[in-house]
Design an enzyme around this catalytic site. Structure first.
Site, PDB file in Angstrom:
ATOM      1  N   ASP A  86      62.594  49.341  -8.912  1.00 31.50           N
ATOM      2  CA  ASP A  86      63.669  48.397  -9.211  1.00 31.50           C
ATOM      3  C   ASP A  86      64.950  48.761  -8.470  1.00 31.50           C
ATOM      4  OD1 ASP A  86      63.922  50.710 -10.983  1.00 31.50           O
ATOM      5  OD2 ASP A  86      65.482  49.587 -12.045  1.00 31.50           O
ATOM      6  N   GLU A 181      64.208  51.909 -13.726  1.00 30.55           N
ATOM      7  CA  GLU A 181      64.952  53.177 -13.723  1.00 30.55           C
ATOM      8  C   GLU A 181      66.447  52.928 -13.784  1.00 30.55           C
ATOM      9  OE1 GLU A 181      67.001  56.713 -11.808  1.00 30.55           O
ATOM     10  OE2 GLU A 181      67.056  54.607 -11.276  1.00 30.55           O
TER      11      GLU A 181
HETATM   12 ZN   LIG Z   1      67.281  55.633  -7.768  1.00 30.78          ZN
END
Ligand SMILES: [Zn+2]
Length: 418
Positions: A86, A181
């Protein structure tokens, strides 16, 4: 490694950069956005195509795969490599057009879709290490997503190299690609026992040679001031304004020290970042950061004291504080696994680089994974200017990161008894 590895990792990175994989902290689904699954699913196909037969995606979107061992030694530990697909919600990830600026020579890199966006050597000292290299940027209106598609490209390329070179001795190597994340949920459903590695490395760092084995310890603190509201025309001697108590409290906070804007290196801080409320009730939210977990306690005690002082000066006001643990310094775990760091340093040196150790003034998925039972330092992926329109990465740094992964697999094998 051969010149073809350079083009392989760059080719992969340029391909992944075009996927829109932005995560969304307002979402309550997992992963937070469905579009991340498009890249994750394509990565399964690609891993299978390079020879990782067990590559699969689970119901949460985690992709895992194995490079089977080539060593004759029976007890070489399984190690892992992890990257997130992401990109940051802070800047659009749609329509990313990566541009390769060949043979960088210190010139200004003007990004064509917004000529006001210029990557200058003077503002980016790290570019001094990139003379003659191929620097990749976005086109001026989006982030690039080198954070962390550089890491993804490096891991896939290293895995492909290992599969194609069975003469390189190594133990079992596990791979994971994760969603979300950037919104702090990258490990929410990470199954450490299914991953089955002794230790792992996130490929999600900056300059070449960097090995990061220390992160902040972090708590979130909420200070709630209670006042008393009544009609302001008839309030004499009765109204207690929680906003004024909160203002007094904020005034008492350290300013020239212990603040994000006045600290660096190993210094911690307290950081008020949300203020909301009214006369009856006003809430101040603070981030508490320190490399020592004991330092968090000291800072929290100070905050509590300052809040009580502010409240005590206004009769009728009350205050309460709550603390929620965010994450802990992974060094506390990694100190018990010195070989994980020592082998990383050795792999960096074998790749012809100088080891740079750095402490992360934040947290990583590795901070959380370390406390979930998977010691996970962070290695450089070549990323610079994270979450910015001026984000960049060099092809040569990505190639070096591929080298480091391959060396690391060898070093773990060599260090194991026959
Ligand atoms: Zn990163």
């Amino acid at each position: 490694m051969s010149a073809s590895a350079t083009s392989a990792v760059l080719e992969r990175f340029l391909r992944y950069a075009r996927y829109d994989t932005q995560s969304d902290e307002r979402s309550s689904t997992y992963p937070s956005t469905g579009k991340q699954l498009v890249l994750l699913q394509d990565l399964v196909t690609e891993l299978q195509a390079v020879g990782l037969a067990d590559a699969a995606i689970d119901e949460h979107g985690y992709v895992m795969a194995t490079v089977p061992p080539t060593t004759p030694k029976p007890h070489v530990p399984t190690i892992g490599f992890i990257a997130h697909v992401d990109t940051s919600p802070e800047l659009t990830g749609a329509g990313v057009t990566p541009i390769v600026h060949r043979h960088y020579d210190g010139r200004d890199l003007v990004l064509p879709d917004d000529p006001a966006v210029v990557l200058r050597l003077a503002d980016n000292p790290a570019l001094a290490d990139q003379m003659g290299h191929d620097v990749v940027t976005a086109s001026g209106t989006t982030l690039l997503g080198a954070d962390d598609k550089a890491g993804v490209a490096e891991i896939v390329t290293a895995a492909a190299y290992l599969v194609a070179h069975p003469e390189v001795p190594h133990g079992p190597v596990r791979i994971a690609f994760t969603p979300d994340e950037e919104i702090g949920r990258g490990t929410a459903h990470f199954d450490v026992s299914r991953f089955g590695a002794r230790c792992a490395y996130t490929m999600d760092g900056g300059s070449r040679g960097e090995v990061e084995s220390e992160s902040f310890s972090a708590d979130a603190m909420t200070v709630t001031f209670h006042g008393f509201n009544t009609h302001p025309g008839y309030a004499k001697g009765r109204l207690v304004n929680a906003m004024k108590v909160a203002a007094d409290f904020i005034q008492r906070l350290p300013d020239h020290i212990l603040s994000p804007e006045t600290t660096e290196g190993h210094e911690g801080f307290v950081h008020p970042y949300v203020l909301e409320g009214g006369v009856d009730r006003t809430v101040v939210k603070l981030l508490i950061r320190d490399f020592r977990t004991a330092g968090l306690r000291e800072k929290e005690a100070m905050i509590d004291r300052l809040a009580r002082t502010a409240a005590s000066l206004r009769p009728g006001a009350r205050v309460e504080t709550t603390i929620v643990e965010s994450y802990r310094n992974m060094k506390e775990v990694l100190d018990r696994h010195p070989e994980a760091i020592a082998h990383a340093h050795e792999a960096v040196r074998r790749a012809g680089l100088q080891v740079r150790t750095r402490s992360i003034r934040g947290g990583t998925d590795g901070s959380r994974l370390s406390f979930m039972g998977l010691p996970t330092p962070n290695l450089f992926a070549g990323e610079h200017n994270f979450h910015s329109r001026l984000e960049w990465v060099s092809a040569q740094d990505m190639e070096k990161a591929v080298d480091v992964i391959v060396h690391l697999c060898r070093v773990w094998e060599e260090a194991s008894p026959a």
